[in-house]
Each structure stands twice: as structure tokens, then as C-alpha cells.
Design a protein around this motif. Sequence first.
Motif, PDB file in Angstrom:
ATOM      1  N   LEU A 426       0.884  -1.138   0.181  1.00 46.59           N
ATOM      2  CA  LEU A 426       0.005   0.026  -0.110  1.00 46.59           C
ATOM      3  C   LEU A 426       0.856   1.444   0.169  1.00 46.59           C
ATOM      4  CD1 LEU A 426      -2.526  -1.023   2.810  1.00 46.59           C
ATOM      5  CD2 LEU A 426      -2.850  -1.511   0.316  1.00 46.59           C
ATOM      6  N   LEU A 427       0.681   2.231  -0.809  1.00 45.30           N
ATOM      7  CA  LEU A 427       1.276   3.463  -0.961  1.00 45.30           C
ATOM      8  C   LEU A 427       0.460   4.623  -0.619  1.00 45.30           C
ATOM      9  CD1 LEU A 427       3.866   4.957  -1.521  1.00 45.30           C
ATOM     10  CD2 LEU A 427       3.271   5.228  -3.797  1.00 45.30           C
ATOM     11  N   LEU A 428       0.531   5.451   0.372  1.00 43.55           N
ATOM     12  CA  LEU A 428      -0.438   6.418   0.741  1.00 43.55           C
ATOM     13  C   LEU A 428       0.413   7.796   0.671  1.00 43.55           C
ATOM     14  CD1 LEU A 428      -2.895   7.778   1.986  1.00 43.55           C
ATOM     15  CD2 LEU A 428      -1.940   7.189   4.404  1.00 43.55           C
ATOM     16  N   THR A 429      -0.105   8.728  -0.054  1.00 46.04           N
ATOM     17  CA  THR A 429       0.383   9.956  -0.280  1.00 46.04           C
ATOM     18  C   THR A 429      -0.623  10.894   0.555  1.00 46.04           C
ATOM     19  OG1 THR A 429       1.579   9.472  -2.447  1.00 46.04           O
ATOM     20  CG2 THR A 429       1.280  12.005  -1.817  1.00 46.04           C
ATOM     21  N   ARG A 430      -0.082  11.339   1.620  1.00 44.03           N
ATOM     22  CA  ARG A 430      -0.994  12.248   2.321  1.00 44.03           C
ATOM     23  C   ARG A 430      -0.707  13.963   2.435  1.00 44.03           C
ATOM     24  NH1 ARG A 430      -0.134   9.835   8.306  1.00 44.03           N
ATOM     25  NH2 ARG A 430       1.960  10.201   8.501  1.00 44.03           N
ATOM     26  N   ALA A 431      -1.675  14.704   2.483  1.00 43.72           N
ATOM     27  CA  ALA A 431      -1.472  16.212   2.331  1.00 43.72           C
ATOM     28  C   ALA A 431      -1.235  16.701   3.840  1.00 43.72           C
ATOM     29  CB  ALA A 431      -2.472  16.824   1.529  1.00 43.72           C
ATOM     30  N   GLY A 432      -0.100  17.339   4.245  1.00 43.44           N
ATOM     31  CA  GLY A 432      -0.127  17.988   5.485  1.00 43.44           C
ATOM     32  C   GLY A 432      -1.169  18.869   5.769  1.00 43.44           C
ATOM     33  N   LEU A 433      -1.815  19.541   4.800  1.00 43.90           N
ATOM     34  CA  LEU A 433      -2.954  20.736   5.104  1.00 43.90           C
ATOM     35  C   LEU A 433      -3.932  20.075   4.487  1.00 43.90           C
ATOM     36  CD1 LEU A 433      -0.672  23.975   4.088  1.00 43.90           C
ATOM     37  CD2 LEU A 433      -0.831  22.910   6.305  1.00 43.90           C
ATOM     38  N   GLU A 434      -4.348  18.800   4.854  1.00 41.69           N
ATOM     39  CA  GLU A 434      -5.598  18.303   4.426  1.00 41.69           C
ATOM     40  C   GLU A 434      -6.734  18.849   5.142  1.00 41.69           C
ATOM     41  OE1 GLU A 434      -7.859  16.940   2.305  1.00 41.69           O
ATOM     42  OE2 GLU A 434      -6.429  15.293   1.935  1.00 41.69           O
ATOM     43  N   THR A 435      -7.984  18.900   4.690  1.00 45.09           N
ATOM     44  CA  THR A 435      -9.146  19.115   5.375  1.00 45.09           C
ATOM     45  C   THR A 435      -9.313  18.130   6.582  1.00 45.09           C
ATOM     46  OG1 THR A 435     -10.693  18.178   4.153  1.00 45.09           O
ATOM     47  CG2 THR A 435     -10.191  20.375   3.650  1.00 45.09           C
ATOM     48  N   PRO A 436      -9.658  18.738   7.868  1.00 42.31           N
ATOM     49  CA  PRO A 436     -10.021  17.915   9.115  1.00 42.31           C
ATOM     50  C   PRO A 436     -10.667  16.823   8.958  1.00 42.31           C
ATOM     51  CG  PRO A 436      -9.941  20.361   9.602  1.00 42.31           C
ATOM     52  CD  PRO A 436     -10.078  20.251   8.181  1.00 42.31           C
ATOM     53  N   HIS A 437     -11.882  16.807   8.058  1.00 45.01           N
ATOM     54  CA  HIS A 437     -12.534  15.550   8.072  1.00 45.01           C
ATOM     55  C   HIS A 437     -12.340  14.662   7.275  1.00 45.01           C
ATOM     56  CE1 HIS A 437     -13.547  18.258   4.756  1.00 45.01           C
ATOM     57  NE2 HIS A 437     -14.520  17.192   4.075  1.00 45.01           N
ATOM     58  N   ILE A 438     -11.383  14.951   6.031  1.00 43.47           N
ATOM     59  CA  ILE A 438     -10.663  13.943   5.573  1.00 43.47           C
ATOM     60  C   ILE A 438      -9.586  13.395   6.248  1.00 43.47           C
ATOM     61  CG2 ILE A 438      -9.407  13.393   3.320  1.00 43.47           C
ATOM     62  CD1 ILE A 438     -11.254  15.328   1.862  1.00 43.47           C
ATOM     63  N   ALA A 439      -8.746  14.298   6.833  1.00 42.35           N
ATOM     64  CA  ALA A 439      -7.460  13.825   7.437  1.00 42.35           C
ATOM     65  C   ALA A 439      -7.995  12.784   8.724  1.00 42.35           C
ATOM     66  CB  ALA A 439      -6.796  15.047   8.100  1.00 42.35           C
ATOM     67  N   ALA A 440      -8.915  12.901   9.308  1.00 41.52           N
ATOM     68  CA  ALA A 440      -9.535  11.856  10.262  1.00 41.52           C
ATOM     69  C   ALA A 440      -9.609  10.535   9.676  1.00 41.52           C
ATOM     70  CB  ALA A 440     -10.841  12.472  10.942  1.00 41.52           C
ATOM     71  N   THR A 441     -10.051  10.423   8.377  1.00 37.25           N
ATOM     72  CA  THR A 441     -10.230   9.074   7.703  1.00 37.25           C
ATOM     73  C   THR A 441      -8.930   8.658   7.477  1.00 37.25           C
ATOM     74  OG1 THR A 441     -10.402   9.651   5.582  1.00 37.25           O
ATOM     75  CG2 THR A 441     -12.352  10.034   6.997  1.00 37.25           C
ATOM     76  N   VAL A 442      -7.986   9.571   7.221  1.00 42.82           N
ATOM     77  CA  VAL A 442      -6.550   8.833   6.699  1.00 42.82           C
ATOM     78  C   VAL A 442      -6.044   8.635   8.056  1.00 42.82           C
ATOM     79  CG1 VAL A 442      -4.404   9.879   5.957  1.00 42.82           C
ATOM     80  CG2 VAL A 442      -6.267  10.515   4.851  1.00 42.82           C
ATOM     81  N   GLU A 443      -6.119   9.437   9.160  1.00 45.08           N
ATOM     82  CA  GLU A 443      -5.328   8.933  10.543  1.00 45.08           C
ATOM     83  C   GLU A 443      -6.111   7.640  11.027  1.00 45.08           C
ATOM     84  OE1 GLU A 443      -4.525  10.716  14.915  1.00 45.08           O
ATOM     85  OE2 GLU A 443      -5.543  12.038  13.475  1.00 45.08           O
ATOM     86  N   ILE A 459       4.006   8.653   2.074  1.00 45.54           N
ATOM     87  CA  ILE A 459       4.654   9.821   1.421  1.00 45.54           C
ATOM     88  C   ILE A 459       4.160  10.932   2.042  1.00 45.54           C
ATOM     89  CG2 ILE A 459       5.440  11.244  -0.655  1.00 45.54           C
ATOM     90  CD1 ILE A 459       5.491   8.364  -2.128  1.00 45.54           C
ATOM     91  N   ASP A 460       4.841  11.784   2.737  1.00 46.88           N
ATOM     92  CA  ASP A 460       4.163  13.215   3.129  1.00 46.88           C
ATOM     93  C   ASP A 460       4.318  14.282   2.323  1.00 46.88           C
ATOM     94  OD1 ASP A 460       2.559  12.261   5.673  1.00 46.88           O
ATOM     95  OD2 ASP A 460       4.250  11.694   6.545  1.00 46.88           O
ATOM     96  N   VAL A 461       3.390  15.104   2.160  1.00 44.42           N
ATOM     97  CA  VAL A 461       3.795  16.413   1.796  1.00 44.42           C
ATOM     98  C   VAL A 461       3.474  17.439   2.790  1.00 44.42           C
ATOM     99  CG1 VAL A 461       3.119  17.950  -0.354  1.00 44.42           C
ATOM    100  CG2 VAL A 461       2.851  15.427  -0.660  1.00 44.42           C
ATOM    101  N   PRO A 462       4.316  17.892   3.592  1.00 44.38           N
ATOM    102  CA  PRO A 462       3.760  18.455   4.852  1.00 44.38           C
ATOM    103  C   PRO A 462       3.297  19.708   4.586  1.00 44.38           C
ATOM    104  CG  PRO A 462       6.138  17.711   4.898  1.00 44.38           C
ATOM    105  CD  PRO A 462       5.783  17.498   3.564  1.00 44.38           C
TER     106      PRO A 462
END
Length: 494
Positions: A426-443, A459-462
Motif C-alpha cells: 500500500l502506498l499512501l500520499t497524504r497532504a499535511g494541510l488536508e481538511t480535518p474531516h478527510i484527515a481524520a479518515t486517513v489517520e 509519502i508526506d507532503v507537509p
Amino acid sequence: MSVFVLVSGPFTDGRIWNAVADRLRETGAGAHPVTLSMQPDADLETHVEDVVRLIDSLDPPQVVLVGHDYAIHPVLGAAERLPERVARIVYLDTGLPQHGDPALALVPDPAVHQLLGADGSPRPIPPPGPQDWHRWGSTEGLAAHQLQFLSRLACPQPPRTLTQPLRLTGAAAAVPTSGILCTAGGMTVEAVEALVRSGPPQFRKLADPQVGFFELATGHWPMLSSPEELAEVLLRAAAGEGRRLTAPEGEPSYLRPFLLEVPERPRVRNGRVDLHLPEPGEPHRRWPAVLFVHGGPLPPDVDPAPRDWPFYLGYARYAASLGAVGAIAEHRLHGITDYARSADDVTEAIELLRADPRVDPERIALWFFSGAGLLAADWITAPPEWLRCLALTYPILAPLPGWGAVPRRFSPTSALRADGRTLPPLLLTRAGLETPHIAATVEEFVTAAEETKAPIEIIDVPHGVHGFEIHDPTDESRKAVTRAVRTVLAHLGS
């Protein structure tokens, strides 16, 4: 002073507005709650007529139309009939329905969808009991006696009010609008602004100067949980106040150039999949392939279609430049009720891709973006041997608040916690400034991956936002995209 016509959501009637109407009248404003017809054969057009009839009975030349939840459908229909009588439309914790949308698309309870789709003669929807209102929206702020009150005044919802499509001609397009978001349900002005920024066409019009936004820190029934605060916000909305949003200047963001310069490759269109091919190599050689699955929901008439956006073309061409077929799947994710149909479209695209004589059917990667992330659940639940890598870029990984209409199977986090299968990388690219409601699902997904020891690379994009390739074409973004593509291709042996 303004005159308000107040229309409530499913099951309820005008009594739900009593406290708000009293407060509005104390300020000198007019307040007229609507009780919609609830006979079993009523449809959306019946409810439009109910609202029109009340407006016609009022002396003031213009009114402020307030639609809560389902009621935004008859409110919009009435505004189309009498645009000259409507000073403003207020969307109270509701969706943004478009022409042709049935109200069923807003219904969060999956049981209702099953009931209405069970046979050719749908039955009235029984009202929730006090313990069941949470299935229709956040009950934050409601005491037990208020939930009991909701159930006492509720009556069955006529089925055709939910299934008859909304018909809009554009007659009320110039009427100013306001949106009131109840933040306990997960939607905030910040989240709406992210949707405007990310570029889906139906949201860009929310940046119009005539649109204002407000937040209420409560649940889905503010007329009961916060009547004074709601009355105050309604008065401010009628006065033209509210936070304004701004859209990116120039062309829609999804039409901006890809952040990397990649050569154009030969393209082959086959049904729901476009194949971008590498340089010709050895005779009879079959290439591995990456299938890119665009995000959504998107309106059905978006032009150009996502597989022609520079964004997805860039990803596909980049993969092709490195020796793999870069394929783009076209799927019909137009609303939150479309995930099952969209999953079928993706499956069809995969079958076409694997059947192509230029493709090695045993070396396939799937790559999901944004709202398409929920579609990854099927491939986590039952990963085939040919699936060599599953990539996710700023994905939604569990249904968002208010997305109860999404079938339960589309929860990658829940799928990850299931036992008894070997997962692909699995490869996950996540945005550091993601909107809170989407970020919660990623976390939550990352936590599940750690607990189950899933083979995940992150892969983080801070400094990246949702859609960072478009909005933040920085060195940080370019490095993330380069690393992600090369990582996926390494798993394919390319």
C-alpha cells in the motif's frame, strides 16, 4: 424587516420551528413555518406547490426562503416558480442539489435506500424513533426530551418526495443565497472552501459575491438545539452578511498544467479506459500497467471529462515514460449514492485493461485519488494476485459525516481490519494541510495499518493541500509525485 418562510426536513412539520419563529417575531421580522403535505401519494411537486401556495398568501413583496435538509428541494422548486418574490434562499445544513437530482441523494440512512429500491411500489418511510435520529444527522445538542418531541411530531415521509428529480430551469439563478453549516456534522466553511479551491465545477459558484456562509456549533436540528443562535444567523443572512469565499483566478484548477513536464504518449481509448503506451520495445513484450481512478463525486456533464484533464494525463504519461502503461478509468461517481455503480465501472475498466494484448495481466497497480479512495475497499477486502500495488493519494478512506448513504462495503479502514488475506503493498500520499474531516479518515486508516501490520509506505507532503499537484506545484510536491510514481512502478518490476 425580513419575512421568513421556514421549511423543515423529512418527517417533521412547521411545529419544529416554533422557538425560532417566536424569536424572529420578537425582532419585528415575519416568520411563517410551512407544514408540507404528507399524504402517501405526495411527491416533490406537491411540496413545491405547498411552498408556492404559502408565498402567494403573503402580502410582503419578497420573502427569505429557508430550506432545512430535504426541504431545500421544494424551496428551490418554489424559487424557480416565483423568483421575483424571493429575496434570498438559505441552505440550512443541507446539500447542494443540481437539476435532475432526487432528494434521495441527500438521505444518509442506507435502510431507506434499500426500502425505496426494494420493488416497483415504494412505501412511505417510517419516521425514526428517539434513538434513531442520529442516522439522519448529528444529534449534538439535543436532549432526550427533544428527541422524543421529534418522534412525537414526526409522520411517515411520502416516498416520491425523495425519488422525484428536482427540476431547475435557472429562473432563480440570480437569487442571493446563504449557507448555514452545523459543524457537529463535520462540515465547516473551511471544508467548503477546500471544495471550491479543489475545482469541482458545481462548487466554484459558491465563490459568488452573493453567497454568504455561517457556522453553528451544533447538530443537524439547530431549530431545537440552538433556536436563538439560529434566529440571529437568519437575520444576519437576510441582511446580506456572511463569510465570502474566493475561487482560484483564471481557468478551473483541474485544467492547469501538470506539475512535471512529461512527453505525450500514444493513447488508445477502449470503453471506460484510456491506455497511454510506453515507447515500443521488444516484439511481443507485455507491459505492466497502472490504472488511475479519478476522484469525485463530479457532475455528469463536466467538460472535459476527467480522463482528458491535464492532471490525470500527466500521471498516466509519466508512468508510460517510465515503461508502464498509464491507464485512466472513467467512472460515474456523480453523487454519494453512486459508489456501487462506480465500483462496477472500475471493475469493467480493469477487465478491459488486463485483456489488452499489450498489457501484462499479472502486473497491475491501482491508484485512487480523493473521493475515489472509498472504492479501494473492495481491493483491500479481496486483493487478487495480479494486484501488485494499491496507491492512494489524499484519499477519503471512510464515509464522511453525512455520507450514510454510502454502502457499508466502501470503507477501506474497516476492510483493512478484516483478517485472512495477504495484502499487496500500500502506498499512501497524504497532504499535511488536508481538511480535518478527510484527515481524520486517513489517520484512522494509518492506525489500522499499524495495528494489522499492513505493508504500507507513506509519502508526506507537509505543506501540501488536498490536490497539491494543482494548487502547490512546488519542489516538495514534485518530489512527492516522482517518488510515488517510481515506487509504484518498482512494485510492478518496471
